[in-house]
Design a protein around this motif. Structure first.
Motif, mmCIF file in Angstrom:
data_model
loop_
_atom_site.group_PDB
_atom_site.id
_atom_site.type_symbol
_atom_site.label_atom_id
_atom_site.label_comp_id
_atom_site.label_asym_id
_atom_site.label_seq_id
_atom_site.Cartn_x
_atom_site.Cartn_y
_atom_site.Cartn_z
ATOM 1 N N VAL A 1 0.814 -1.193 -0.099
ATOM 2 C CA VAL A 1 0.225 -0.024 -0.187
ATOM 3 C C VAL A 1 1.167 1.191 0.055
ATOM 4 O O VAL A 1 0.469 1.911 -0.608
ATOM 5 N N GLY A 2 2.187 1.071 0.737
ATOM 6 C CA GLY A 2 2.120 2.220 1.058
ATOM 7 C C GLY A 2 3.592 2.696 -0.679
ATOM 8 O O GLY A 2 3.528 3.732 -1.090
ATOM 9 N N ASN A 3 3.819 0.996 -1.046
ATOM 10 C CA ASN A 3 4.325 1.366 -2.385
ATOM 11 C C ASN A 3 3.842 2.462 -3.315
ATOM 12 O O ASN A 3 4.517 3.559 -3.925
ATOM 13 N N ALA A 4 2.049 1.769 -3.636
ATOM 14 C CA ALA A 4 1.352 2.155 -4.222
ATOM 15 C C ALA A 4 1.263 3.675 -4.696
ATOM 16 O O ALA A 4 1.026 4.315 -5.340
ATOM 17 N N ILE A 5 1.535 3.967 -2.565
ATOM 18 C CA ILE A 5 0.774 5.456 -2.545
ATOM 19 C C ILE A 5 1.981 6.653 -3.748
ATOM 20 O O ILE A 5 1.850 7.094 -3.860
ATOM 21 N N MET A 6 3.588 5.837 -2.770
ATOM 22 C CA MET A 6 5.163 6.056 -3.225
ATOM 23 C C MET A 6 4.597 6.799 -4.601
ATOM 24 O O MET A 6 5.306 7.587 -5.280
ATOM 25 N N GLU B 1 1.926 6.636 -6.846
ATOM 26 C CA GLU B 1 0.840 7.356 -7.561
ATOM 27 C C GLU B 1 1.584 9.295 -7.570
ATOM 28 O O GLU B 1 1.788 10.119 -7.932
ATOM 29 N N LEU B 2 2.238 9.305 -6.402
ATOM 30 C CA LEU B 2 2.912 10.644 -6.205
ATOM 31 C C LEU B 2 4.445 10.748 -7.058
ATOM 32 O O LEU B 2 4.348 11.959 -7.772
ATOM 33 N N ASP B 3 4.674 9.413 -7.477
ATOM 34 C CA ASP B 3 5.709 9.441 -8.866
ATOM 35 C C ASP B 3 5.263 9.882 -9.503
ATOM 36 O O ASP B 3 6.104 10.627 -10.200
ATOM 37 N N GLN C 1 2.067 18.815 -10.296
ATOM 38 C CA GLN C 1 1.260 19.748 -9.325
ATOM 39 C C GLN C 1 1.790 20.472 -8.517
ATOM 40 O O GLN C 1 0.554 21.610 -7.635
ATOM 41 N N VAL C 2 2.589 20.579 -7.709
ATOM 42 C CA VAL C 2 3.687 21.239 -6.815
ATOM 43 C C VAL C 2 4.386 21.918 -7.680
ATOM 44 O O VAL C 2 5.543 21.987 -8.850
ATOM 45 N N GLU C 3 4.924 23.847 -7.273
ATOM 46 C CA GLU C 3 6.088 24.245 -8.169
ATOM 47 C C GLU C 3 7.750 24.114 -6.991
ATOM 48 O O GLU C 3 7.850 24.387 -8.536
ATOM 49 N N ARG C 4 7.449 23.575 -6.898
ATOM 50 C CA ARG C 4 9.245 23.043 -5.943
ATOM 51 C C ARG C 4 9.215 21.064 -6.199
ATOM 52 O O ARG C 4 8.440 20.955 -6.772
ATOM 53 N N PRO C 5 10.635 20.957 -6.376
ATOM 54 C CA PRO C 5 10.865 19.879 -6.949
ATOM 55 C C PRO C 5 10.800 19.238 -5.631
ATOM 56 O O PRO C 5 10.794 19.550 -4.138
ATOM 57 N N VAL C 6 10.384 18.173 -5.406
ATOM 58 C CA VAL C 6 9.879 17.567 -5.289
ATOM 59 C C VAL C 6 10.649 15.622 -4.523
ATOM 60 O O VAL C 6 11.149 15.018 -5.642
ATOM 61 N N ARG C 7 11.686 15.608 -3.291
ATOM 62 C CA ARG C 7 12.387 14.524 -3.103
ATOM 63 C C ARG C 7 11.333 13.017 -2.412
ATOM 64 O O ARG C 7 10.549 13.515 -1.526
ATOM 65 N N LEU C 8 11.103 11.985 -3.383
ATOM 66 C CA LEU C 8 10.386 10.808 -2.447
ATOM 67 C C LEU C 8 11.896 10.296 -1.766
ATOM 68 O O LEU C 8 12.866 9.492 -2.547
ATOM 69 N N ARG D 1 13.423 11.088 -8.271
ATOM 70 C CA ARG D 1 12.833 11.606 -7.858
ATOM 71 C C ARG D 1 12.651 10.727 -6.676
ATOM 72 O O ARG D 1 12.694 10.933 -5.746
ATOM 73 N N TRP D 2 12.201 9.289 -6.585
ATOM 74 C CA TRP D 2 11.727 8.397 -5.623
ATOM 75 C C TRP D 2 12.906 7.774 -5.191
ATOM 76 O O TRP D 2 13.694 6.306 -6.478
ATOM 77 N N LEU D 3 13.823 7.603 -4.587
ATOM 78 C CA LEU D 3 14.864 7.320 -4.094
ATOM 79 C C LEU D 3 14.741 5.717 -2.765
ATOM 80 O O LEU D 3 14.268 5.647 -2.340
ATOM 81 N N TRP D 4 15.271 4.527 -3.152
ATOM 82 C CA TRP D 4 14.853 3.292 -1.849
ATOM 83 C C TRP D 4 16.291 3.324 -1.439
ATOM 84 O O TRP D 4 17.594 3.060 -1.764
ATOM 85 N N THR D 5 16.518 3.088 0.063
ATOM 86 C CA THR D 5 17.068 3.824 1.373
ATOM 87 C C THR D 5 17.229 2.395 1.999
ATOM 88 O O THR D 5 16.588 1.842 2.323
ATOM 89 N N THR D 6 18.911 2.401 2.604
ATOM 90 C CA THR D 6 18.753 1.587 3.813
ATOM 91 C C THR D 6 20.050 2.628 4.363
ATOM 92 O O THR D 6 20.686 3.510 3.824
ATOM 93 N N GLY D 7 20.774 1.903 5.859
ATOM 94 C CA GLY D 7 21.467 2.853 6.430
ATOM 95 C C GLY D 7 21.952 1.584 6.961
ATOM 96 O O GLY D 7 21.518 0.588 7.262
ATOM 97 N N ARG D 8 22.833 2.443 8.348
ATOM 98 C CA ARG D 8 23.394 2.232 9.098
ATOM 99 C C ARG D 8 22.050 1.673 10.170
ATOM 100 O O ARG D 8 20.516 2.423 10.906
#
Length: 197
Positions: A84-89, A91-93, A99-106, A133-140
């Motif tokens: 569900v979360g991925n489907a929302i992201m 759709e946003l992507d 629809q938004v005036e400024r750049p968006v990072r997902l 614009r849509w990054l899948w990330t990991t970290g420590r």
């Protein structure tokens, strides 16, 4: 299980719960009202994350920078709410830029960093065809825990983790937790648009 089935079942459950909540409340909120309702401030830590391309960047100072930001949490072997979360992201992507005036990072942040390496994230991300614009990330693990704590995201049971979206303005360092309901995409877009130029 194919992606359609893995998304359809949790999506149906999620929408059913959202509709039930709206009925109990006696109304369905318009997107603009939903966008301004129950937005808890979030002090996002500037931890370093690695994306599915193997690039490192700090969450607030570099990934958000002067742009608008949407953050959510997932993990690649999830069989519950992540679809569900991925489907929302997704759709946003596909819809947020015009629809938004400024750049968006997902930014999708894994809650299972010991398993979800950049290569594994890259394989999972391909199913959702993210733009640049849509990054899948990991970290420590300690850094991921810090982000989850600041976002007040409950993940004690990884399979039943909470669906959370953080929306904000990197320039103002103003980040807020969004309510999740049947108007989440339009609510997030309205919230982003509210930050203006």
């Amino acid at each position: 299980m194919n992606r359609i089935v893995s998304v359809a079942l949790p999506l149906a459950v999620f929408l059913g719960l959202a509709a039930s909540a709206a009925i109990v409340a006696g109304r369905v909120l318009p997107a603009r009202q939903a966008a301004t309702m129950a937005q808890e401030p979030v002090d996002l830590p500037d931890v370093r994350l690695t994306d599915q391309h193997g690039h490192d960047a700090a969450l607030v100072s570099e990934l958000a920078g002067d742009d608008l930001l949407v953050v959510t949490f997932n993990y690649t072997s999830c069989q519950s709410i992540c679809g569900v979360g991925n489907a929302i992201m997704q759709e946003l992507d596909r819809t947020v830029a015009p629809q938004v005036e400024r750049p968006v990072r997902l930014v999708s942040i894994t809650i299972n960093p010991t398993v979800d390496t950049p290569d594994i994230l890259a394989g999972a991300a391909r199913e959702w065809a993210p733009s640049e614009r849509w990054l899948w990330t990991t970290g420590r693990p300690g850094d991921i825990d810090k982000v989850l704590r600041q976002a007040n995201a409950r993940t004690a049971d990884i399979e039943l983790h909470e669906l959370v979206f953080i929306v904000g303005d990197g320039r103002r360092k103003d980040f807020r937790r969004m309510p999740v309901n049947d108007g989440t995409v339009s609510g997030i877009i309205a919230a982003l648009d509210g930050y203006g130029r």
